[in-house]
Design a protein around this motif. Structure first.
Motif, short mmCIF file in Angstrom:
data_model
loop_
_atom_site.label_atom_id
_atom_site.label_comp_id
_atom_site.label_asym_id
_atom_site.label_seq_id
_atom_site.Cartn_x
_atom_site.Cartn_y
_atom_site.Cartn_z
N ALA A 5 -14.70 88.13 -50.52
CA ALA A 5 -15.79 89.00 -50.06
C ALA A 5 -15.30 89.99 -49.01
O ALA A 5 -15.71 91.15 -49.00
CB ALA A 5 -16.94 88.16 -49.52
N ASP A 6 -14.39 89.54 -48.14
CA ASP A 6 -13.84 90.42 -47.11
C ASP A 6 -13.03 91.57 -47.73
O ASP A 6 -13.21 92.73 -47.36
CB ASP A 6 -12.96 89.62 -46.14
CG ASP A 6 -12.39 90.49 -45.05
OD1 ASP A 6 -13.17 91.12 -44.31
OD2 ASP A 6 -11.14 90.55 -44.94
N VAL A 7 -12.15 91.25 -48.67
CA VAL A 7 -11.35 92.31 -49.31
C VAL A 7 -12.25 93.26 -50.08
O VAL A 7 -12.10 94.49 -49.98
CB VAL A 7 -10.26 91.71 -50.23
CG1 VAL A 7 -9.57 92.80 -51.04
CG2 VAL A 7 -9.24 90.92 -49.42
N ARG A 8 -13.21 92.72 -50.82
CA ARG A 8 -14.15 93.58 -51.56
C ARG A 8 -14.88 94.52 -50.61
O ARG A 8 -15.01 95.71 -50.87
CB ARG A 8 -15.16 92.75 -52.34
CG ARG A 8 -16.23 93.60 -53.03
CD ARG A 8 -17.25 92.75 -53.74
NE ARG A 8 -16.74 92.19 -54.96
CZ ARG A 8 -16.58 92.87 -56.09
NH1 ARG A 8 -16.89 94.14 -56.14
NH2 ARG A 8 -16.12 92.29 -57.16
N ALA A 9 -15.35 94.00 -49.48
CA ALA A 9 -16.07 94.83 -48.50
C ALA A 9 -15.16 95.90 -47.92
O ALA A 9 -15.58 97.06 -47.76
CB ALA A 9 -16.64 93.94 -47.39
N ARG A 10 -13.91 95.55 -47.63
CA ARG A 10 -12.97 96.55 -47.09
C ARG A 10 -12.66 97.64 -48.11
O ARG A 10 -12.55 98.81 -47.75
CB ARG A 10 -11.69 95.86 -46.60
CG ARG A 10 -11.93 95.05 -45.32
CD ARG A 10 -10.70 94.35 -44.79
NE ARG A 10 -9.50 95.17 -44.70
CZ ARG A 10 -9.23 96.02 -43.71
NH1 ARG A 10 -10.09 96.19 -42.73
NH2 ARG A 10 -8.10 96.70 -43.71
N LEU A 11 -12.52 97.27 -49.37
CA LEU A 11 -12.29 98.28 -50.41
C LEU A 11 -13.51 99.18 -50.57
O LEU A 11 -13.37 100.40 -50.71
CB LEU A 11 -11.93 97.61 -51.74
CG LEU A 11 -10.55 96.97 -51.78
CD1 LEU A 11 -10.37 96.16 -53.05
CD2 LEU A 11 -9.45 98.01 -51.64
N GLN A 12 -14.69 98.60 -50.55
CA GLN A 12 -15.91 99.39 -50.63
C GLN A 12 -15.98 100.37 -49.46
O GLN A 12 -16.31 101.54 -49.64
CB GLN A 12 -17.14 98.47 -50.64
CG GLN A 12 -18.44 99.20 -50.90
CD GLN A 12 -18.55 99.72 -52.33
OE1 GLN A 12 -18.12 99.09 -53.28
NE2 GLN A 12 -19.13 100.90 -52.47
N GLN A 13 -15.65 99.90 -48.25
CA GLN A 13 -15.63 100.77 -47.07
C GLN A 13 -14.61 101.90 -47.23
O GLN A 13 -14.86 103.03 -46.83
CB GLN A 13 -15.33 99.96 -45.82
CG GLN A 13 -16.44 99.02 -45.42
CD GLN A 13 -16.00 98.00 -44.37
OE1 GLN A 13 -14.85 97.97 -43.95
NE2 GLN A 13 -16.94 97.16 -43.96
N HIS A 14 -13.47 101.57 -47.81
CA HIS A 14 -12.42 102.58 -48.06
C HIS A 14 -12.96 103.70 -48.95
O HIS A 14 -12.82 104.89 -48.63
CB HIS A 14 -11.21 101.90 -48.72
CG HIS A 14 -10.29 102.82 -49.42
ND1 HIS A 14 -9.38 103.63 -48.75
CD2 HIS A 14 -10.10 103.08 -50.74
CE1 HIS A 14 -8.69 104.34 -49.64
NE2 HIS A 14 -9.11 104.02 -50.84
#
Length: 154
Positions: free
Chosen positions: A5-14
């Motif tokens: 979930a953390d990686v997905r959220a960071r990619l979405q933020q990117h």
């Protein structure tokens, strides 16, 4: 928040930062020594500062639409439509992630094309609602490598 979930959220933020034109937030996900490859043009950019500089100097008005983000472990794939001055280009971004930062990204681009009339009886039209991302688009690393057809090399 778990790692997936953390990686997905960071990619979405990117990608959201890319859409806003916020270069610092867009590139915060990259390790200082990250590599970005554009195989179609034969270009390699070494280091977050060079990656950010080449994107920051882009002359076109750009917009990003995320179709889906999939991945697990250290390998993640984003499928996007990037419009340059109103003209869409399809993009696939393959990101290798270590300690929460992108260490290697390979990005492919393709222009849309008209469907062949000879395939009309075999094909159905993809509606945008069907192609859009869902929160369930998370797969195992082994499944993702299988879908890509090989074990990615750096």
């Amino acid at each position: 928040m778990d790692r997936v979930a953390d990686v997905r959220a960071r990619l979405q933020q990117h990608w959201e930062a890319s859409e806003r034109g916020d270069l610092d937030a867009e590139h915060a996900i990259y390790a200082p020594d990250a590599i970005l490859d554009y195989p179609q043009s034969g270009e390699r950019f070494r280091g977050r500062s060079k990656i950010q500089a080449q994107r920051g100097g882009h002359p076109a008005e750009r917009h990003f639409t995320i179709r889906r983000i999939m991945g697990g472990g250290d390998l993640w794939v984003s499928e996007c439509v990037i419009t340059y001055d109103g003209v869409p280009t399809y993009s696939v971004s393959i990101m290798e992630i270590t300690n929460g930062l992108v260490t290697h990204e390979t990005q492919y681009f393709a222009d849309p094309f008209d469907a062949s009339p000879g395939r009309a009886a075999l094909a159905e039209q993809i509606r945008q609602s069907e192609a859009a991302a869902t929160e369930g688009d998370v797969v195992s690393l082994d499944d993702l490598r299988g879908r890509l057809g090989s074990d990615p090399q750096t």
